[in-house]
Write a protein that holds these residues in place. Structure first.
Motif, short mmCIF file in Angstrom:
data_model
loop_
_atom_site.label_atom_id
_atom_site.label_comp_id
_atom_site.label_asym_id
_atom_site.label_seq_id
_atom_site.Cartn_x
_atom_site.Cartn_y
_atom_site.Cartn_z
N ASP A 127 0.82 -1.21 0.00
CA ASP A 127 0.00 0.00 0.00
C ASP A 127 0.85 1.27 0.00
N ARG A 128 2.15 1.11 0.15
CA ARG A 128 3.07 2.26 0.17
C ARG A 128 3.17 2.87 -1.22
N LYS A 129 3.22 4.18 -1.25
CA LYS A 129 3.41 4.91 -2.50
C LYS A 129 4.79 4.60 -3.07
N LYS A 130 4.85 4.27 -4.36
CA LYS A 130 6.12 3.98 -5.01
C LYS A 130 6.98 5.24 -5.08
N LEU A 131 8.28 5.02 -5.09
CA LEU A 131 9.19 6.12 -5.33
C LEU A 131 9.11 6.47 -6.81
N ASN A 132 8.90 7.74 -7.08
CA ASN A 132 8.68 8.18 -8.45
C ASN A 132 9.09 9.64 -8.55
N PRO A 133 9.90 10.01 -9.52
CA PRO A 133 10.30 11.41 -9.66
C PRO A 133 9.11 12.37 -9.74
N ARG A 134 8.01 11.93 -10.34
CA ARG A 134 6.82 12.79 -10.44
C ARG A 134 6.19 13.07 -9.09
N SER A 135 6.39 12.15 -8.14
CA SER A 135 5.83 12.32 -6.79
C SER A 135 6.69 13.22 -5.91
N GLY A 136 7.87 13.55 -6.38
CA GLY A 136 8.75 14.42 -5.61
C GLY A 136 9.57 13.68 -4.56
N ASN A 137 9.54 12.35 -4.57
CA ASN A 137 10.32 11.61 -3.58
C ASN A 137 11.58 10.98 -4.17
N VAL A 138 11.99 11.48 -5.33
CA VAL A 138 13.25 11.07 -5.96
C VAL A 138 13.97 12.33 -6.41
N CYS A 139 15.25 12.42 -6.07
CA CYS A 139 16.05 13.54 -6.58
C CYS A 139 17.30 12.97 -7.24
N PHE A 140 17.91 13.77 -8.05
CA PHE A 140 19.10 13.38 -8.82
C PHE A 140 20.22 14.33 -8.42
N ALA A 141 21.43 13.81 -8.28
CA ALA A 141 22.51 14.66 -7.77
C ALA A 141 23.86 14.26 -8.36
N ALA A 142 24.76 15.21 -8.27
CA ALA A 142 26.18 14.98 -8.55
C ALA A 142 26.93 15.72 -7.46
N GLY A 143 27.20 15.02 -6.37
CA GLY A 143 27.84 15.64 -5.22
C GLY A 143 29.19 16.27 -5.54
N VAL A 144 29.95 15.65 -6.43
CA VAL A 144 31.26 16.17 -6.78
C VAL A 144 31.14 17.55 -7.44
N ASP A 145 30.05 17.77 -8.16
CA ASP A 145 29.82 19.06 -8.82
C ASP A 145 28.96 20.01 -8.00
N GLY A 146 28.38 19.49 -6.92
CA GLY A 146 27.61 20.34 -6.00
C GLY A 146 26.22 20.72 -6.50
N TRP A 147 25.53 19.82 -7.19
CA TRP A 147 24.17 20.14 -7.63
C TRP A 147 23.25 18.95 -7.43
N SER A 148 21.98 19.27 -7.30
CA SER A 148 20.93 18.25 -7.23
C SER A 148 19.63 18.88 -7.70
N PHE A 149 18.69 18.05 -8.10
CA PHE A 149 17.40 18.56 -8.54
C PHE A 149 16.34 17.48 -8.44
N THR A 150 15.10 17.92 -8.31
CA THR A 150 13.94 17.06 -8.47
C THR A 150 13.31 17.46 -9.80
N LEU A 151 12.35 16.72 -10.26
CA LEU A 151 11.68 17.13 -11.51
C LEU A 151 11.03 18.49 -11.35
#
Length: 132
Positions: A99-123
């Protein structure tokens, strides 16, 4: 807001367990190239067993490696990111959390990052950047 950073290495499983008991949610950081590791699976299982309603946010880190090291074309990089998300969702589902909501970028519970470059974003943050 309390933030507890625990290493993912198996030698620190006691620290992870203690942190989960006092946390309202977890940010699960997964390497874009390596994907789910054995200990990552253990942490997910332990978090859901500790609290079936624990909030989980997935951060797919090191996506720069898909471009610079693997030199993946955009479509292949996209498929790799989808695969990582699917890996995590399969583990969550196997914990009996149907019954748990799936992890999905559209739901805002997934972000993408590149720590070495110092950036991250959600959709959402990415879309907002382009609407300005």
């Amino acid at each position: 807001l309390n933030i507890v950073d625990t290493p993912g290495h198996v030698n620190f499983s006691g620290e992870v367990s203690a942190a989960l008991r006092i946390s309202d949610g977890i940010v699960l950081v997964v390497d874009a190239v390596e994907g789910m590791m054995m200990n990552t699976e253990r942490v997910i299982r332990h978090a859901i067993q500790s609290d079936p309603n624990v909030a989980i946010t997935l951060c797919i880190n090191k996506i720069d490696r898909l471009i610079h090291e693997l030199k993946l074309p955009p479509n292949d990089a996209y498929m790799k990111l989808l695969f990582v998300i699917d890996q995590v969702n399969r583990i969550i589902k196997s914990c009996g959390s149907s019954d748990r909501k799936k992890l999905n970028p559209r739901s805002g519970n997934v972000c993408f990052a590149a720590g070495v470059d110092g950036w991250s974003f959600t959709l959402e943050s990415f879309a907002q950047m382009y609407t300005k």
